[in-house]
Motif scaffolding. Structure first.
Motif, PDB file in Angstrom:
ATOM      1  N   PHE A  84      10.566   5.780   0.882  1.00 16.20           N
ATOM      2  CA  PHE A  84       9.993   7.053   0.572  1.00 16.20           C
ATOM      3  C   PHE A  84      10.434   7.591  -0.657  1.00 16.20           C
ATOM      4  N   LEU A  85       9.505   7.928  -1.422  1.00 24.29           N
ATOM      5  CA  LEU A  85       9.903   8.421  -2.995  1.00 24.29           C
ATOM      6  C   LEU A  85       9.265   9.948  -3.043  1.00 24.29           C
ATOM      7  N   PRO A  86      10.097  10.805  -3.595  1.00 25.32           N
ATOM      8  CA  PRO A  86       9.600  12.104  -3.850  1.00 25.32           C
ATOM      9  C   PRO A  86       8.766  12.133  -4.798  1.00 25.32           C
ATOM     10  N   GLY A  91       0.976  -1.011   0.028  1.00 31.63           N
ATOM     11  CA  GLY A  91      -0.043  -0.151   0.010  1.00 31.63           C
ATOM     12  C   GLY A  91       1.011   1.187  -0.039  1.00 31.63           C
ATOM     13  N   ILE A  92       0.255   2.347  -0.160  1.00 30.78           N
ATOM     14  CA  ILE A  92       0.973   3.525  -0.170  1.00 30.78           C
ATOM     15  C   ILE A  92       0.211   4.541   0.689  1.00 30.78           C
ATOM     16  N   GLU A  93       1.151   5.545   1.280  1.00 32.64           N
ATOM     17  CA  GLU A  93       0.510   6.687   2.203  1.00 32.64           C
ATOM     18  C   GLU A  93       1.133   7.838   1.504  1.00 32.64           C
ATOM     19  N   CYS A  94       0.338   8.936   1.363  1.00 31.69           N
ATOM     20  CA  CYS A  94       0.844  10.142   0.608  1.00 31.69           C
ATOM     21  C   CYS A  94       1.187  11.333   1.500  1.00 31.69           C
ATOM     22  N   HIS A 107       6.022  13.524  -0.826  1.00 33.57           N
ATOM     23  CA  HIS A 107       6.281  12.244  -1.068  1.00 33.57           C
ATOM     24  C   HIS A 107       5.433  11.306  -0.868  1.00 33.57           C
ATOM     25  N   ILE A 108       5.711   9.789  -1.315  1.00 34.51           N
ATOM     26  CA  ILE A 108       4.871   8.932  -0.821  1.00 34.51           C
ATOM     27  C   ILE A 108       5.541   7.728  -0.137  1.00 34.51           C
ATOM     28  N   HIS A 109       4.968   7.242   0.779  1.00 29.53           N
ATOM     29  CA  HIS A 109       5.725   5.976   1.494  1.00 29.53           C
ATOM     30  C   HIS A 109       5.292   4.631   1.039  1.00 29.53           C
TER      31      HIS A 109
END
Length: 94
Positions: free
Chosen positions: A73-75, A27-30, A34-36
């Motif tokens: 984490f991605l920008p 899953g992702i959290e924003c 950035h996104i986690h």
């Protein structure tokens, strides 16, 4: 880019990022910039015959994924695509 995928917090997703990086995550959290990625695994070899989107329906016999990264984490600027996957197809594989 402002990603607001709040409904994907627990959905398996494929993330395509700059420089050819591809991950599958639980899953992702924003946030604002950035996104986690949760329990992200690098997709080392897609193992598909019909392209990356084939993995929406789960891994193939030839799909190779790495061990999960504890935190990734991605920008926002690094994200090219977020592809939601069928949860049942990835159950027990992430």
């Amino acid at each position: 880019m402002n990603i607001t995928y709040s409904n994907m917090a627990d959905t398996p997703v494929i993330i395509v990022a700059v420089h050819g990086h591809v991950w599958i995550a639980k899953g992702i959290e924003c946030s604002d910039d950035h996104i986690h990625l949760k329990h992200a695994r690098t997709v080392r070899n897609w193992g598909t015959t019909k392209g990356l989107n084939e993995l929406v329906n789960g891994p193939t016999k030839e799909t190779v994924i790495d061990d999960p990264a504890p935190v990734l984490f991605l920008p926002d600027a690094a994200v090219i695509a977020v592809i939601p996957c069928r949860s049942a197809a990835w159950e027990g594989k992430l």
